[in-house]
Design an enzyme around this catalytic site. Sequence first.
Site, short mmCIF file in Angstrom:
data_model
loop_
_atom_site.label_atom_id
_atom_site.label_comp_id
_atom_site.label_asym_id
_atom_site.label_seq_id
_atom_site.Cartn_x
_atom_site.Cartn_y
_atom_site.Cartn_z
N HIS A 72 0.84 -1.20 0.00
CA HIS A 72 0.00 0.00 0.00
C HIS A 72 0.88 1.25 0.00
CE1 HIS A 72 -4.11 -1.69 1.45
NE2 HIS A 72 -3.55 -2.45 0.54
N TYR A 201 -9.19 5.27 7.72
CA TYR A 201 -9.30 5.58 9.15
C TYR A 201 -10.36 6.65 9.31
CZ TYR A 201 -4.88 3.11 10.07
OH TYR A 201 -3.90 2.15 10.18
N PRO A 293 -3.80 0.18 18.86
CA PRO A 293 -3.54 -0.30 17.50
C PRO A 293 -3.70 0.75 16.40
CG PRO A 293 -5.61 -1.19 18.35
CD PRO A 293 -4.96 -0.49 19.48
N LYS A 297 1.49 -0.13 15.08
CA LYS A 297 2.91 -0.18 15.44
C LYS A 297 3.33 -1.40 16.26
CE LYS A 297 4.47 3.55 13.57
NZ LYS A 297 3.98 3.06 12.27
N TYR A 385 3.84 6.85 10.12
CA TYR A 385 3.05 5.66 9.76
C TYR A 385 3.91 4.60 9.07
CZ TYR A 385 -1.01 2.91 8.45
OH TYR A 385 -1.93 1.88 8.33
P1 RFL Z 1 1.92 -11.96 21.61
O1 RFL Z 1 1.42 -12.01 20.19
O2 RFL Z 1 0.94 -11.60 22.65
O3 RFL Z 1 2.56 -13.38 21.91
C1 RFL Z 1 2.96 -13.75 23.21
C2 RFL Z 1 2.94 -15.27 23.32
O4 RFL Z 1 3.36 -15.64 24.63
C3 RFL Z 1 2.49 -16.66 25.11
N1 RFL Z 1 2.51 -16.63 26.59
C4 RFL Z 1 3.17 -17.54 27.35
N2 RFL Z 1 3.92 -18.58 27.02
C5 RFL Z 1 4.45 -19.31 28.04
N3 RFL Z 1 4.24 -19.02 29.35
C6 RFL Z 1 3.49 -17.98 29.71
N4 RFL Z 1 3.30 -17.69 31.01
C7 RFL Z 1 2.93 -17.17 28.69
N5 RFL Z 1 2.14 -16.06 28.69
C8 RFL Z 1 1.90 -15.77 27.41
C9 RFL Z 1 1.15 -16.31 24.51
O5 RFL Z 1 0.28 -17.43 24.47
C10 RFL Z 1 1.55 -15.83 23.13
O6 RFL Z 1 1.58 -16.87 22.18
O7 RFL Z 1 3.14 -10.96 21.75
P2 RFL Z 1 4.34 -10.65 20.74
O8 RFL Z 1 4.91 -11.91 20.16
O9 RFL Z 1 5.22 -9.69 21.43
O10 RFL Z 1 3.61 -9.92 19.49
C11 RFL Z 1 3.04 -8.65 19.62
C12 RFL Z 1 1.87 -8.48 18.65
O11 RFL Z 1 1.00 -9.57 18.81
C13 RFL Z 1 1.11 -7.17 18.87
O12 RFL Z 1 1.99 -6.11 19.14
C14 RFL Z 1 0.26 -6.75 17.65
O13 RFL Z 1 -0.75 -7.68 17.39
C15 RFL Z 1 -0.37 -5.36 17.85
N6 RFL Z 1 -1.28 -4.96 16.77
C16 RFL Z 1 -0.78 -4.43 15.59
N7 RFL Z 1 0.57 -4.29 15.41
C17 RFL Z 1 1.05 -3.83 14.22
O14 RFL Z 1 2.27 -3.70 14.08
N8 RFL Z 1 0.23 -3.50 13.15
C18 RFL Z 1 -1.13 -3.62 13.25
O15 RFL Z 1 -1.84 -3.37 12.27
C19 RFL Z 1 -1.68 -4.06 14.52
N9 RFL Z 1 -3.01 -4.20 14.67
C20 RFL Z 1 -2.67 -5.11 16.92
C21 RFL Z 1 -3.52 -4.71 15.85
C22 RFL Z 1 -3.22 -5.64 18.09
C23 RFL Z 1 -4.61 -5.75 18.21
N10 RFL Z 1 -5.10 -6.28 19.42
C24 RFL Z 1 -5.89 -7.47 19.46
C25 RFL Z 1 -4.64 -5.74 20.65
C26 RFL Z 1 -4.89 -4.83 15.95
C27 RFL Z 1 -5.45 -5.32 17.15
C28 RFL Z 1 -6.94 -5.37 17.25
C1 PHB Z 2 -5.64 -4.56 10.83
O1 PHB Z 2 -5.75 -4.78 9.62
O2 PHB Z 2 -5.92 -5.40 11.67
C2 PHB Z 2 -5.16 -3.23 11.27
C3 PHB Z 2 -4.72 -2.31 10.35
C4 PHB Z 2 -4.30 -1.05 10.75
C5 PHB Z 2 -4.33 -0.72 12.09
C6 PHB Z 2 -4.75 -1.66 13.03
C7 PHB Z 2 -5.17 -2.91 12.61
O3 PHB Z 2 -3.95 0.51 12.48
#
Ligand code: RFL
Ligand code: PHB
Length: 394
Positions: A72, A201, A293, A297, A385
């Site tokens: 994109h 957005y 989110p 980032k 961004y």
């Molecule tokens: P995770 O993905 O939470 O993984 C952690 C893992 O550790 C396990 N765990 C354990 N294992 C052993 N013993 C324990 N006691 C444990 N406790 C936990 C868990 O089961 C899990 O498998 O963290 P990690 O790897 O640091 O990854 C981070 C990302 O998941 C997170 O930052 C992103 O998803 C945030 N995020 C976004 N980030 C972006 O860069 N671009 C995006 O577009 C974006 N959109 C989002 C998002 C997060 C969202 N939510 C649900 C908060 C959109 C949403 C809606």
């Molecule tokens: C997504 O596609 O899940 C998504 C995209 C952009 C954001 C957050 C989540 O800022």
Amino acid sequence: MRTQIAIIGAGPSGLLLGQLLHKAGIDAIIVERQSPDYVLGRIRAGVLEQVAIDLLDEAGVGQRMHSEGLVHSGFDMLFNNKRHRIDLEKLTGGKKVMVYGQTEVTRDLMDARTAAGLPTVYEAANVQVHDFDTKAPSVTYEKDGLTHTVQCDFIAGCDGFHGVCRASAPRSAIKEYEKVYPFGWLGLLSDTPPVHHELIYVNHPRGFALCSQRSATRSRYYLQVPLTDKVEQWSDDTFWSELKLRLDPEAAEKLVTGPSIEKSIAPLRSFVTEPLRFGRMFLAGDAGHIVPPTGAKGLNLAATDVKYLASAFAEFYQDNTEAGIDNYSERCLKRIWRAERFSWWFTSIMHNFDGEGAINGKLQQAELDYLMHSESGLRTIAENYVGLPLNFGE
Ligand code: RFL
Ligand code: PHB
């Protein structure tokens, strides 16, 4: 069992670290409390910055991302019933982002790990970290009715916000900064074509909305909802009707609706832990920080933490120096706070803060209107961004 690095958590942070260490010839074991299917079932991030794309390439897992991910070069911001395009490519001298779901990143990393025969213990219960203030830390966990011990040189806490590693750091050595927002995001995934070829957005008096996507046939939409809402209150029909109310007439008309594949509510939080190192235990990714989110980032920050950590371990084993390890926390935190600032700011101007009175909405509109008509304003949004360069400010 004995290894060099015991990694706790098989989310994107833990898996990417495992892969980078493998490339550097360093042994690691990943201990994860959930099953692989559970980990893959969490629908989260969608947007990758160039830095994260480069890292996935470096880890040798970028092939499917390049063939299936969507590049994109801009996104839309909609407010006051009008859409404005942020031309990322033009405003940043050619930079773009990649829309490729976290689920797919995780799957690619898991497959690479399996193909390389690297050890991951899934469904490990009662994971505990020990003696990380000494040169001989260890990790214990329970599985199949037995307690297992992993002896290691270092522990990498990649276990997310609710993990055991940060919780095990001595309270006197840790400072936590936190802001919890008074709303959440209700996300819906559906096998319907995206309403627009780029993300939209939306700042609307009824609340924020986001139109995102995973492919030409799969859409991801989000709605700002009160924290008290339960996902069961939101039928698919209610979701689609509310989304249409927050879109401009052209998008509302074009929106293709369909049954949801997944629907969930995520709270929004800004959170940073300082420091990220406790003796021989290091925090990376969501274990050390959370961003709301809006700025997309979280996953990208996780990737850069892991890059810094993998290089620090490589320097330790190959060059016999602790400089990288000593510098890890400070180096990461600089980048983290910059991303925290952007995510907080973008959240603040795009959401409806009911409690702050009608003036808040008016000020938001004025700020957005100003930014859309200012070259430097647009550039500020765009350069944050797409992600600041790794050496920014150095
Ligand atoms: P995770 O993905 O939470 O993984 C952690 C893992 O550790 C396990 N765990 C354990 N294992 C052993 N013993 C324990 N006691 C444990 N406790 C936990 C868990 O089961 C899990 O498998 O963290 P990690 O790897 O640091 O990854 C981070 C990302 O998941 C997170 O930052 C992103 O998803 C945030 N995020 C976004 N980030 C972006 O860069 N671009 C995006 O577009 C974006 N959109 C989002 C998002 C997060 C969202 N939510 C649900 C908060 C959109 C949403 C809606
Ligand atoms: C997504 O596609 O899940 C998504 C995209 C952009 C954001 C957050 C989540 O800022």
